[in-house]
Design an enzyme around this catalytic site. Structure first.
Site, PDB file in Angstrom:
ATOM      1  N   ASN A   1      55.091  -1.999  87.428  1.00 61.80           N
ATOM      2  CA  ASN A   1      54.725  -0.614  87.102  1.00 61.80           C
ATOM      3  C   ASN A   1      54.625   0.291  88.339  1.00 61.80           C
ATOM      4  O   ASN A   1      54.667   1.509  88.219  1.00 61.80           O
ATOM      5  CB  ASN A   1      53.402  -0.548  86.326  1.00 61.80           C
ATOM      6  CG  ASN A   1      53.509  -1.010  84.887  1.00 61.80           C
ATOM      7  OD1 ASN A   1      52.528  -1.438  84.280  1.00 61.80           O
ATOM      8  ND2 ASN A   1      54.705  -0.934  84.307  1.00 61.80           N
TER       9      ASN A   1
ATOM     10  N   ASP B   1      51.564  -1.817  74.949  1.00 63.76           N
ATOM     11  CA  ASP B   1      52.772  -0.998  74.928  1.00 63.76           C
ATOM     12  C   ASP B   1      52.751   0.117  73.904  1.00 63.76           C
ATOM     13  O   ASP B   1      52.225  -0.059  72.804  1.00 63.76           O
ATOM     14  CB  ASP B   1      53.972  -1.898  74.593  1.00 63.76           C
ATOM     15  CG  ASP B   1      54.791  -2.142  75.828  1.00 63.76           C
ATOM     16  OD1 ASP B   1      55.262  -1.154  76.397  1.00 63.76           O
ATOM     17  OD2 ASP B   1      54.910  -3.311  76.213  1.00 63.76           O
TER      18      ASP B   1
HETATM   19  C1  FPP Z   1      52.618   0.412  78.693  1.00 60.65           C
HETATM   20  O1  FPP Z   1      53.058   1.428  77.794  1.00 60.65           O
HETATM   21  C2  FPP Z   1      51.294   0.755  79.194  1.00 60.65           C
HETATM   22  C3  FPP Z   1      50.969   0.860  80.495  1.00 60.65           C
HETATM   23  C4  FPP Z   1      51.931   0.615  81.580  1.00 60.65           C
HETATM   24  C5  FPP Z   1      49.611   1.266  80.929  1.00 60.65           C
HETATM   25  C6  FPP Z   1      48.465   0.778  80.119  1.00 60.65           C
HETATM   26  C7  FPP Z   1      47.253   1.549  80.505  1.00 60.65           C
HETATM   27  C8  FPP Z   1      46.290   1.995  79.676  1.00 60.65           C
HETATM   28  C9  FPP Z   1      46.253   1.641  78.247  1.00 60.65           C
HETATM   29  C10 FPP Z   1      45.195   2.921  80.124  1.00 60.65           C
HETATM   30  C11 FPP Z   1      44.468   2.563  81.372  1.00 60.65           C
HETATM   31  C12 FPP Z   1      43.867   1.204  81.365  1.00 60.65           C
HETATM   32  C13 FPP Z   1      42.551   0.928  81.230  1.00 60.65           C
HETATM   33  C14 FPP Z   1      42.089  -0.476  81.295  1.00 60.65           C
HETATM   34  C15 FPP Z   1      41.532   1.953  80.997  1.00 60.65           C
HETATM   35  P1  FPP Z   1      54.300   2.325  78.143  1.00 60.65           P
HETATM   36  O2  FPP Z   1      53.889   3.399  79.067  1.00 60.65           O
HETATM   37  O3  FPP Z   1      55.391   1.437  78.678  1.00 60.65           O
HETATM   38  O4  FPP Z   1      54.705   2.948  76.777  1.00 60.65           O
HETATM   39  P2  FPP Z   1      56.139   2.948  76.111  1.00 60.65           P
HETATM   40  O5  FPP Z   1      56.433   1.525  75.769  1.00 60.65           O
HETATM   41  O6  FPP Z   1      55.963   3.791  74.914  1.00 60.65           O
HETATM   42  O7  FPP Z   1      57.093   3.544  77.118  1.00 60.65           O
END
Ligand code: FPP
Length: 235
Positions: free
Chosen positions: A50, A2
């Site tokens: 998601n 996150d």
């Molecule tokens: C949550 O943070 C993160 C995600 C939904 C995506 C995670 C993906 C990656 C780290 C990159 C791609 C993956 C790989 C394995 C290369 P958020 O978007 O909810 O952030 P926030 O909490 O700040 O809103």
């Protein structure tokens, strides 16, 4: 993982840039975990929920995933890292499956570390899928419902193939499990950190592991035990 969105927004960028930076953190942490001797690392890269995000963000995440799989192939092979995926991966676009499937096959025998990507994953969904599969087997006469116990159920939970969760780390200040590895994390030690995922580094991983090492894991008993007994541990 996150905090990608907030990381980007705090610098005046689009959320997708945060995901890109997050993928660099993935590289860093996979490497660090391998060096530490972690046997299994599972990353929550994309949840079933998601899919509800705006289409451009979903597309950017799928593209990043494909890019990661293409660029990390060498690294995984050189370091003996087996790649697996859990979740409803049939929902992923062909552009991802086309690189994911061959890489999982190519690394299937490697045992240096197992890296599992949770993709289109939800802990409840996984449990429901197991229940459905067992019900179908019972209907087909292959399974007596009276045989269904914790051990048999667990043997059918894909995310537990690498063992139950010892340590669950959540970045970005949230203190929730949010549908991650619900079955396997029943007795997981939880570590919450304010660090946003793109900033999470080797030192943060060490801190989480060190905190884990100080915990007394009792699994509901009164004496401490090093490991939760695992039905398949003796295999
Ligand atoms: C949550 O943070 C993160 C995600 C939904 C995506 C995670 C993906 C990656 C780290 C990159 C791609 C993956 C790989 C394995 C290369 P958020 O978007 O909810 O952030 P926030 O909490 O700040 O809103």
């Amino acid at each position: 993982m996150d905090g990608n969105g907030r990381w980007a927004q705090s610098q005046g960028h689009l959320r997708t840039l945060g995901h890109r930076e997050g993928s660099h953190a993935v590289r860093r942490i996979v490497r660090a975990a391998r060096r530490l001797g972690v046997q299994a690392l599972t990353l929550f890269a994309f949840s079933e929920q998601n899919w509800e995000r705006p289409a451009p963000e979903v597309m950017a995440l799928m593209e990043l995933l494909r890019e990661y799989l293409l660029t990390e192939r060498e690294e995984l092979l050189e370091n003996g890292i087996r790649l697996r995926a859990v979740g409803r991966i049939d929902r992923l676009p062909a552009t991802v499956r086309d690189v994911l499937d061959p890489l999982m096959a190519e690394t299937a025998e490697l045992r240096g570390m197992t890296l599992t990507l949770a993709l289109s994953y939800g802990g409840r969904e996984e449990i429901v899928d197991v229940a459905r599969r067992l019900a179908e087997r019972a209907r087909a006469g292959e399974l007596d419902p009276r045989e269904v116990d914790e051990a048999l159920f667990e043997a059918n939970v894909p995310s537990v193939d690498v063992g139950r969760v010892d340590l669950l780390v959540r970045t970005g200040g949230e203190q929730r499990i949010s549908n991650f590895l619900l079955w396997g994390a029943a007795y997981a030690e939880l570590h919450f950190t304010e660090r946003l995922w793109p900033d999470f580094d080797e030192a943060d991983l060490y801190e989480a592991v060190a905190a884990y090492q100080r915990r007394d894991r009792r699994f509901g008993r009164v004496t401490s035990a090093d490991h939760e007994p695992h039905p398949r541990a003796a295999e």
